[in-house]
Design an enzyme around this catalytic site. Structure first.
Site, short mmCIF file in Angstrom:
data_model
loop_
_atom_site.label_atom_id
_atom_site.label_comp_id
_atom_site.label_asym_id
_atom_site.label_seq_id
_atom_site.Cartn_x
_atom_site.Cartn_y
_atom_site.Cartn_z
N LYS A 131 0.83 -1.20 0.00
CA LYS A 131 0.00 0.00 0.00
C LYS A 131 0.87 1.26 0.00
O LYS A 131 2.01 1.23 0.45
CB LYS A 131 -0.91 -0.01 1.23
CG LYS A 131 -1.99 1.07 1.24
CD LYS A 131 -2.85 0.93 2.48
CE LYS A 131 -3.97 1.96 2.49
NZ LYS A 131 -3.46 3.35 2.54
N GLY B 80 2.58 4.64 1.11
CA GLY B 80 2.93 5.24 2.38
C GLY B 80 3.36 4.28 3.48
O GLY B 80 3.38 4.66 4.65
N VAL B 81 3.72 3.05 3.11
CA VAL B 81 4.11 2.08 4.14
C VAL B 81 5.62 1.86 4.21
O VAL B 81 6.10 1.09 5.04
CB VAL B 81 3.40 0.71 3.92
CG1 VAL B 81 1.90 0.87 4.03
CG2 VAL B 81 3.81 0.09 2.59
N LYS C 148 7.73 1.38 1.19
CA LYS C 148 8.24 0.51 0.12
C LYS C 148 9.59 0.99 -0.39
O LYS C 148 10.51 0.19 -0.59
CB LYS C 148 7.24 0.46 -1.04
CG LYS C 148 5.91 -0.17 -0.72
CD LYS C 148 5.05 -0.31 -1.97
CE LYS C 148 4.77 1.02 -2.65
NZ LYS C 148 4.01 1.95 -1.78
N ASP D 197 7.41 3.39 -9.65
CA ASP D 197 6.39 4.21 -8.99
C ASP D 197 6.41 5.60 -9.60
O ASP D 197 7.46 6.25 -9.62
CB ASP D 197 6.69 4.29 -7.49
CG ASP D 197 5.58 4.97 -6.70
OD1 ASP D 197 4.73 5.64 -7.32
OD2 ASP D 197 5.57 4.84 -5.47
N GLU E 287 -1.75 -1.70 10.44
CA GLU E 287 -3.04 -1.02 10.43
C GLU E 287 -3.98 -1.77 9.50
O GLU E 287 -3.54 -2.48 8.59
CB GLU E 287 -2.89 0.43 9.98
CG GLU E 287 -2.08 1.29 10.94
CD GLU E 287 -1.95 2.73 10.47
OE1 GLU E 287 -2.53 3.06 9.40
OE2 GLU E 287 -1.27 3.52 11.14
N ASN F 70 6.61 -2.25 8.72
CA ASN F 70 7.27 -1.02 9.14
C ASN F 70 6.48 -0.27 10.20
O ASN F 70 5.30 -0.55 10.43
CB ASN F 70 7.50 -0.11 7.93
CG ASN F 70 8.65 -0.58 7.06
OD1 ASN F 70 9.66 -1.08 7.57
ND2 ASN F 70 8.52 -0.41 5.75
#
Length: 380
Positions: free
Chosen positions: A48, A50-51, A53, A77, A248, A275
């Site tokens: 996902k 904002g984790v 990567k 990306d 989350e 993370n």
């Protein structure tokens, strides 16, 4: 997450690099097995948005550079965070990363490009009809660009390539391109046989000497290439996927979806990096002397009210910390229950500052190799 329990059973040791190694020792909570595996050519890092990567892919690339002759970190990306991570500008050409002599980085755009799509023949007529023939295959334009991209990547002489991918949805679309190409190009090849007479008549009537055979030679070449790419994707000795998430709900849910899709496509995946994990301040949560206990001692000894006020503020911070630990533990428990028997689950701590610059990335990369227990909250 209602399907989590049933879907977990579908994930087997076939996802791992070595299907015969299914013991607890093999599934260490670090990435040492990944780094030491010298047979891998492609390592995809995804999850996902904002984790972390990019941080994870950069860190993996740094560790690989210590083991392999040459390493390419390739960002697909559109955000291209690798330049920001290393504080160094990268382009669509491999660029040596500062302080390394064998680690390169490049940032490319995998979206549709008018300059490359469908240019399989010099004939304007053919280039105009091919898109019409392929209208029943949405996304084929991007798939053709992807095929050219992967062919270029295969021709690069690097020991291993680490892909810093876009968020999950875009990555799943990218991984579906080989299947799409196989169907679309197979359609064109079959169409040739059905319309062979008509095409020959068109060729004899036109004045621009269209080279239909040349066109189909190119299509056959693309078809062979797409099959080869798919085989490479599905070869666990050459390709693997590293899933990155945070503890989350949405991130864990997307990780589950990603792993299910990778399983369906027979793409190896045996590492999960979690993370932003809040670890206990001591070896056990129960060993922390609570602010509430300190406040009781202060009241018992009649210390000034001003100091009591400071402890009350500290108590509020403690409550936030414990609440965060409890919430994360809920999802860490799910990750452990779902994947603990089949994956290397690497928990990385929430740090005090952003991970930017070579020194901080290098420090983070070292932590990926250190085994850490999954920190489930247990106050007693």
């Amino acid at each position: 997450m209602s399907k989590a329990g049933s879907d977990a059973s579908s994930i087997s040791c076939s996802l791992s690099l070595d299907s015969d190694s299914c013991d607890d020792e093999f599934y260490e909570t670090n990435l040492n097995k990944l780094i030491e595996n010298t047979s891998l050519n492609w390592i995809f890092v995804g999850g996902k948005g904002g984790v972390g990567k990019t941080t994870t892919s950069c860190s993996i690339a740094i560790q690989l550079a210590k083991k392999r002759e040459s390493v390419l970190l390739l960002s697909t990306d559109p955000a291209h965070n690798t330049s920001d991570a290393f504080n160094q500008k990268f382009t669509n050409k491999p660029t040596l990363i500062n302080s390394f002599d064998n680690l390169y980085c490049m940032e490319i755009d995998t979206t549709f490009s008018e300059d490359t799509a469908f240019k399989i023949n010099k004939s304007d007529f053919l280039n105009s009809i091919i898109p019409e023939l392929l209208q029943s295959f949405p996304g084929i334009d991007e798939a053709l660009c992807f095929a050219e991209l992967m062919q270029s990547i295969r021709n690069m002489k690097y020991s291993v390539i680490v892909f810093d991918t876009a968020p999950t949805g875009h990555t799943l679309r990218l991984l579906a391109f080989p299947d799409l190409l196989k169907k679309a190009l197979g359609y064109l090849i079959n169409l040739k046989e059905k319309l062979k007479g008509t095409l020959n008549m068109l060729q004899s009537l036109t004045s621009n000497e269209m080279e239909f055979e040349g066109m189909y030679d190119k299509i056959n070449h693309l078809n062979t290439m797409s099959i080869s790419i798919q085989e490479n994707f599905q070869n666990p000795l050459k390709t693997t996927f590293v899933c990155v998430c945070i503890p989350e709900f949405l991130s864990v849910y997307e990780t589950e979806r990603l792993i299910q899709e990778l399983t369906k496509k027979n793409i190896s995946c045996y590492n999960i990096v979690v993370n932003q994990v809040v670890f206990p301040l001591t070896s056990q949560d129960a060993n922390i002397e609570s602010c509430e206990g300190l406040l009781k001692q202060i009241k018992d000894t009649n210390i000034k009210d001003s100091f009591s006020s400071l402890i009350l503020k500290a108590k509020e911070l403690e409550d936030v910390y414990i609440s965060r630990r409890k919430l994360q533990s809920k999802y860490l428990t799910q990750i452990k229950n779902l994947y603990g028997n089949y994956f290397h689950i690497v928990c990385m701590p929430q740090l005090k500052s952003e991970i930017r610059g070579l020194d901080k990335i290098a420090s983070f990369s070292e932590m990926l190799l250190q085994s850490k227990d999954i920190p489930i909250y247990s106050p007693q």
